[in-house]
Design a protein around this motif. Sequence first.
Motif, PDB file in Angstrom:
ATOM      1  N   UNK A  11       0.818  -1.222   0.000  1.00 53.46           N
ATOM      2  CA  UNK A  11       0.000   0.000   0.000  1.00 53.46           C
ATOM      3  C   UNK A  11       0.849   1.268   0.000  1.00 53.46           C
ATOM      4  N   UNK A  12       1.957   1.261   0.735  1.00 50.72           N
ATOM      5  CA  UNK A  12       2.828   2.431   0.754  1.00 50.72           C
ATOM      6  C   UNK A  12       3.429   2.673  -0.624  1.00 50.72           C
ATOM      7  N   UNK A  13       3.918   1.631  -1.264  1.00 50.60           N
ATOM      8  CA  UNK A  13       4.506   1.794  -2.602  1.00 50.60           C
ATOM      9  C   UNK A  13       3.460   2.270  -3.605  1.00 50.60           C
ATOM     10  N   UNK A  14       2.265   1.714  -3.530  1.00 51.52           N
ATOM     11  CA  UNK A  14       1.197   2.126  -4.450  1.00 51.52           C
ATOM     12  C   UNK A  14       0.768   3.566  -4.164  1.00 51.52           C
ATOM     13  N   UNK A  15       0.733   3.956  -2.896  1.00 49.32           N
ATOM     14  CA  UNK A  15       0.395   5.344  -2.547  1.00 49.32           C
ATOM     15  C   UNK A  15       1.472   6.295  -3.061  1.00 49.32           C
ATOM     16  N   UNK A  16       2.731   5.898  -2.950  1.00 44.27           N
ATOM     17  CA  UNK A  16       3.823   6.726  -3.484  1.00 44.27           C
ATOM     18  C   UNK A  16       3.695   6.874  -5.002  1.00 44.27           C
ATOM     19  N   UNK A  17       3.346   5.800  -5.694  1.00 40.46           N
ATOM     20  CA  UNK A  17       3.176   5.856  -7.151  1.00 40.46           C
ATOM     21  C   UNK A  17       1.994   6.753  -7.524  1.00 40.46           C
ATOM     22  N   UNK A  18       0.915   6.663  -6.758  1.00 38.61           N
ATOM     23  CA  UNK A  18      -0.235   7.540  -7.018  1.00 38.61           C
ATOM     24  C   UNK A  18       0.137   8.993  -6.736  1.00 38.61           C
ATOM     25  N   UNK A  19       0.925   9.218  -5.687  1.00 36.38           N
ATOM     26  CA  UNK A  19       1.386  10.575  -5.384  1.00 36.38           C
ATOM     27  C   UNK A  19       2.233  11.113  -6.537  1.00 36.38           C
ATOM     28  N   UNK A  20       3.121  10.293  -7.068  1.00 40.71           N
ATOM     29  CA  UNK A  20       3.943  10.721  -8.212  1.00 40.71           C
ATOM     30  C   UNK A  20       3.059  11.061  -9.410  1.00 40.71           C
ATOM     31  N   UNK A  21       2.024  10.263  -9.634  1.00 41.59           N
ATOM     32  CA  UNK A  21       1.096  10.541 -10.739  1.00 41.59           C
ATOM     33  C   UNK A  21       0.355  11.860 -10.513  1.00 41.59           C
ATOM     34  N   UNK A  22      -0.003  12.129  -9.259  1.00 41.82           N
ATOM     35  CA  UNK A  22      -0.684  13.392  -8.962  1.00 41.82           C
ATOM     36  C   UNK A  22       0.252  14.588  -9.138  1.00 41.82           C
ATOM     37  N   UNK A  23       1.515  14.444  -8.742  1.00 46.37           N
ATOM     38  CA  UNK A  23       2.486  15.519  -8.974  1.00 46.37           C
ATOM     39  C   UNK A  23       2.557  15.836 -10.469  1.00 46.37           C
ATOM     40  N   UNK A  24       2.671  14.797 -11.286  1.00 44.48           N
ATOM     41  CA  UNK A  24       2.756  14.984 -12.735  1.00 44.48           C
ATOM     42  C   UNK A  24       1.466  15.589 -13.288  1.00 44.48           C
ATOM     43  N   UNK A  25       0.326  15.173 -12.742  1.00 43.26           N
ATOM     44  CA  UNK A  25      -0.956  15.714 -13.205  1.00 43.26           C
ATOM     45  C   UNK A  25      -1.072  17.201 -12.892  1.00 43.26           C
ATOM     46  N   UNK A  26      -0.649  17.595 -11.705  1.00 45.49           N
ATOM     47  CA  UNK A  26      -0.685  19.016 -11.337  1.00 45.49           C
ATOM     48  C   UNK A  26       0.171  19.820 -12.314  1.00 45.49           C
ATOM     49  N   UNK A  27       1.353  19.333 -12.594  1.00 51.32           N
ATOM     50  CA  UNK A  27       2.228  20.016 -13.557  1.00 51.32           C
ATOM     51  C   UNK A  27       1.553  20.075 -14.930  1.00 51.32           C
ATOM     52  N   UNK A  28       1.062  18.934 -15.385  1.00 52.92           N
ATOM     53  CA  UNK A  28       0.434  18.863 -16.707  1.00 52.92           C
ATOM     54  C   UNK A  28      -0.751  19.790 -16.849  1.00 52.92           C
ATOM     55  N   UNK A  29      -1.576  19.860 -15.819  1.00 56.08           N
ATOM     56  CA  UNK A  29      -2.735  20.756 -15.901  1.00 56.08           C
ATOM     57  C   UNK A  29      -2.331  22.224 -15.834  1.00 56.08           C
ATOM     58  N   UNK A  30      -1.173  22.516 -15.264  1.00 61.48           N
ATOM     59  CA  UNK A  30      -0.665  23.884 -15.338  1.00 61.48           C
ATOM     60  C   UNK A  30      -0.399  24.274 -16.784  1.00 61.48           C
ATOM     61  N   UNK A  31       0.175  23.350 -17.524  1.00 62.82           N
ATOM     62  CA  UNK A  31       0.435  23.578 -18.951  1.00 62.82           C
ATOM     63  C   UNK A  31      -0.880  23.618 -19.725  1.00 62.82           C
ATOM     64  N   UNK A  32      -1.756  22.679 -19.448  1.00 64.47           N
ATOM     65  CA  UNK A  32      -3.040  22.603 -20.145  1.00 64.47           C
ATOM     66  C   UNK A  32      -3.850  23.875 -19.915  1.00 64.47           C
ATOM     67  N   UNK A  33      -3.876  24.343 -18.673  1.00 68.61           N
ATOM     68  CA  UNK A  33      -4.633  25.555 -18.362  1.00 68.61           C
ATOM     69  C   UNK A  33      -4.158  26.760 -19.146  1.00 68.61           C
ATOM     70  N   UNK A  34      -2.869  26.825 -19.390  1.00 71.11           N
ATOM     71  CA  UNK A  34      -2.306  27.953 -20.137  1.00 71.11           C
ATOM     72  C   UNK A  34      -2.587  27.847 -21.636  1.00 71.11           C
ATOM     73  N   UNK A  35      -2.892  26.653 -22.127  1.00 75.14           N
ATOM     74  CA  UNK A  35      -3.027  26.445 -23.572  1.00 75.14           C
ATOM     75  C   UNK A  35      -4.387  25.931 -24.012  1.00 75.14           C
TER      76      UNK A  35
END
Length: 152
Positions: A11-35
Motif C-alpha cells: 500500500x505504501x509503494x502504491x500510494x507513493x506511485x499515485x502521489x507521483x502521478x498526482x504531482x505529474x498531473x498538477x504540472x500537466x494541468x498547469x500547462x493545459x490551463x495555459x493552452x
Amino acid sequence: MKRETSPANRPLQAAQAALAAEHAAVYGYGVIGARSAPGRAGEAREAYGAHLARRDALTRTVRELGGAPQPSEAAYALPFELRSPADTERLAAEIEDRVAGAYSDLVRSADGRLRREAADALSAAAVRAARWRGVGVAFPGLSERSERARNS
C-alpha cells in the motif's frame, strides 16, 4: 534476482506511485490551463484543483503509512508537443489515464478507507478522461496497461 515487496509495504509503494502521478498531473494541468481553448479552461482549472487536493491527501496518506512523501519533480517531460487545443485535450485524457492506472494499483493493494478513496479517485480520473476524450473505456486504469504490454 528481483527482490519481492512484502505485502505490508505494497500500500505504501502504491500510494507513493499515485502521489507521483498526482504531482505529474498538477504540472500537466498547469500547462493545459495555459493552452486550453477558452471553452475548456474552466474544466482544466477544476481538474487542476482536484489533482491538487488528491496530491495533498496522498501526501498525508504516505505519512500515515510510515513513508516520506515523494517530492514533485521541478518539471515533467510532456509525451508530445502541444500545437493545438486538440493536443491539450489529448494530453489531459492521457494524464487522467495515467492517474487512473496509478489508482488502480492502489485499489488492488489497499483495503478499508484507503481502498475506497483510491476507488473514488480512479472513478473521478476515468470520468475526466472520458470528458476530455469524448468517450470512455471499459476498464479505466487497466486498458492503458494492456496496451503498453502489447507494445513492449
